[in-house]
Design an enzyme around this catalytic site. Structure first.
Site, mmCIF file in Angstrom:
data_model
loop_
_atom_site.group_PDB
_atom_site.id
_atom_site.type_symbol
_atom_site.label_atom_id
_atom_site.label_comp_id
_atom_site.label_asym_id
_atom_site.label_seq_id
_atom_site.Cartn_x
_atom_site.Cartn_y
_atom_site.Cartn_z
ATOM 1 N N SER A 88 33.274 21.657 -14.025
ATOM 2 C CA SER A 88 33.301 21.619 -12.563
ATOM 3 C C SER A 88 32.364 20.567 -11.964
ATOM 4 O O SER A 88 32.480 20.237 -10.795
ATOM 5 C CB SER A 88 32.963 22.996 -11.987
ATOM 6 O OG SER A 88 31.726 23.442 -12.505
ATOM 7 N N ASP A 131 26.164 25.299 -3.990
ATOM 8 C CA ASP A 131 26.393 26.718 -4.285
ATOM 9 C C ASP A 131 25.451 27.108 -5.428
ATOM 10 O O ASP A 131 24.487 26.396 -5.697
ATOM 11 C CB ASP A 131 27.879 26.982 -4.604
ATOM 12 C CG ASP A 131 28.373 26.223 -5.835
ATOM 13 O OD1 ASP A 131 27.531 25.780 -6.636
ATOM 14 O OD2 ASP A 131 29.604 26.083 -6.008
ATOM 15 N N HIS A 149 26.297 24.127 -8.395
ATOM 16 C CA HIS A 149 26.642 22.710 -8.237
ATOM 17 C C HIS A 149 25.780 21.989 -7.204
ATOM 18 O O HIS A 149 25.555 22.522 -6.113
ATOM 19 C CB HIS A 149 28.114 22.594 -7.816
ATOM 20 C CG HIS A 149 29.044 23.325 -8.732
ATOM 21 N ND1 HIS A 149 29.608 24.547 -8.410
ATOM 22 C CD2 HIS A 149 29.487 23.015 -9.973
ATOM 23 C CE1 HIS A 149 30.362 24.956 -9.416
ATOM 24 N NE2 HIS A 149 30.300 24.044 -10.385
#
Length: 340
Positions: free
Chosen positions: A19, A307, A310
């Site tokens: 991600s 978040d 990240h």
């Protein structure tokens, strides 16, 4: 080493990762729980819309592409099998992906590193049909491969008390499994034509918000950071071995552990105010992603994290600058990459 901007005309990049580098592959996986194609992701990206990037704006890969003067490669799953864009580079990264195939199982669908390599194999076959085998081999030999995996093997596997790997293995055993698996994967990429590979080492995972909440005083988890440093050190040894044994291999290790640690440890030195919690007020018990009903901070660029996992666009900018300088620095100590 050539100066970076002059590479742009011929530089093709293939991106493998999780991600931190995904640009939207998981949007195409109907059942995947590892998605970011909803607000408040992408709020500071061009157009202000979510794209499947797990941040408020650009990934480190986006910023490096732009510094190289090339477009950020599109997500593999957005392209038709015979798409002309394939010859200009592809991003295979998928949120939740790991080196091990059982990492991120609870996201239901994601593209593991093995899946991503299989997709690259299909890409190469499509390119061969387009431009012929010899030209395809040359393109693959001259391309640059950015690879960044391993975070999920810890955060969404070994460190999860309810999953088997954390109970089944000591850390030394788990690390051995990661390194031997990764060695096989990098060797397979080499067999498919990859020569110039850059492996992006892990940052201090013990300091990301999702891990800090496990500490009674919100501190970094020292044990996790020690494990990460062991992983980085073992990957560097693996790379040295592969460079010795694989013909024409030019694999390098991009170490950003210290850069990320400095940013978290001393945010004000880089123009940030908060690094111990995220701009998006997330529930770490419920996954730690920035869901649409979350409360978001007013000034996005004051926070290192978007978040629980990240970095924000502003933090990615700082880290991309440092990474770019490491990889493309003309200094003799820089990564041994001889670009076309």
């Amino acid at each position: 080493m050539a100066a970076a901007p002059s590479l742009a005309a011929s530089l093709v990049t293939f991106v493998f990762g999780d991600s931190l580098t995904e640009v939207g592959n998981n949007n195409y996986l109907q059942l995947s729980l590892a998605k970011s194609n909803y607000p408040f992701y992408g709020v500071d990206y061009i157009g202000g819309k979510p794209t499947g990037r797990f941040t408020n704006g650009r990934t480190i890969g986006d910023i490096i592409s732009s510094k190289l003067g090339i477009p950020s490669p599109p997500p593999y799953l957005s392209l038709a099998p015979n798409d002309d864009a394939l010859v200009q580079g592809v991003n295979y990264a998928s949120g939740g992906a790991g080196i091990l195939n059982d990492t991120g199982l609870y996201f239901i669908q994601r593209l593991t590193f093995d899946d991503q390599i299989n997709n690259f194999k299909k890409t190469k076959e499509s390119i061969e049909v387009k431009i012929g085998e010899e030209a395809a081999n040359k393109l693959c030999n001259q391309a640059v491969y950015f690879i960044g995996l391993g975070s999920n093997d810890y955060v969404n596997n070994f460190l999860q008390p309810f999953l088997a790997d954390g109970q089944q293995y000591t850390h030394d055993e788990f690390l051995g499994l990661l390194i031997s698996t990764l060695g096989g994967q990098l060797t397979r990429l080499h067999q498919l034509g990859a020569r110039k590979m850059i492996f992006h080492g892990l940052g201090p995972l013990g300091c990301i918000p999702s891990q800090r909440v496990k500490s009674s005083r919100g501190q970094c988890l020292k044990q996790v950071n020690l494990w990460v440093q062991q992983f980085n050190s073992n990957v560097q040894k693996l790379i040295a071995t592969l460079n010795k044994h694989l013909p024409s291999a030019e694999i390098s290790f991009a170490d950003t552990y210290q850069a990320v640690f400095d940013l978290i440890d001393n945010p004000t030195a880089f123009g940030f105010k908060v690094s111990n919690t995220s701009c998006c007020n997330v529930d770490t018990q419920l996954g730690g992603l920035c869901i649409p009903n979350s409360k978001v901070c007013n000034n996005h660029s004051e926070y290192v994290f978007w978040d629980a996992f990240h970095p924000s666009d502003a933090a990615n900018e700082v880290l991309a600058e440092k990474l770019f300088a490491k990889i493309f620095s003309p200094a003799p100590s820089a990564a041994p990459l001889a670009f076309p």
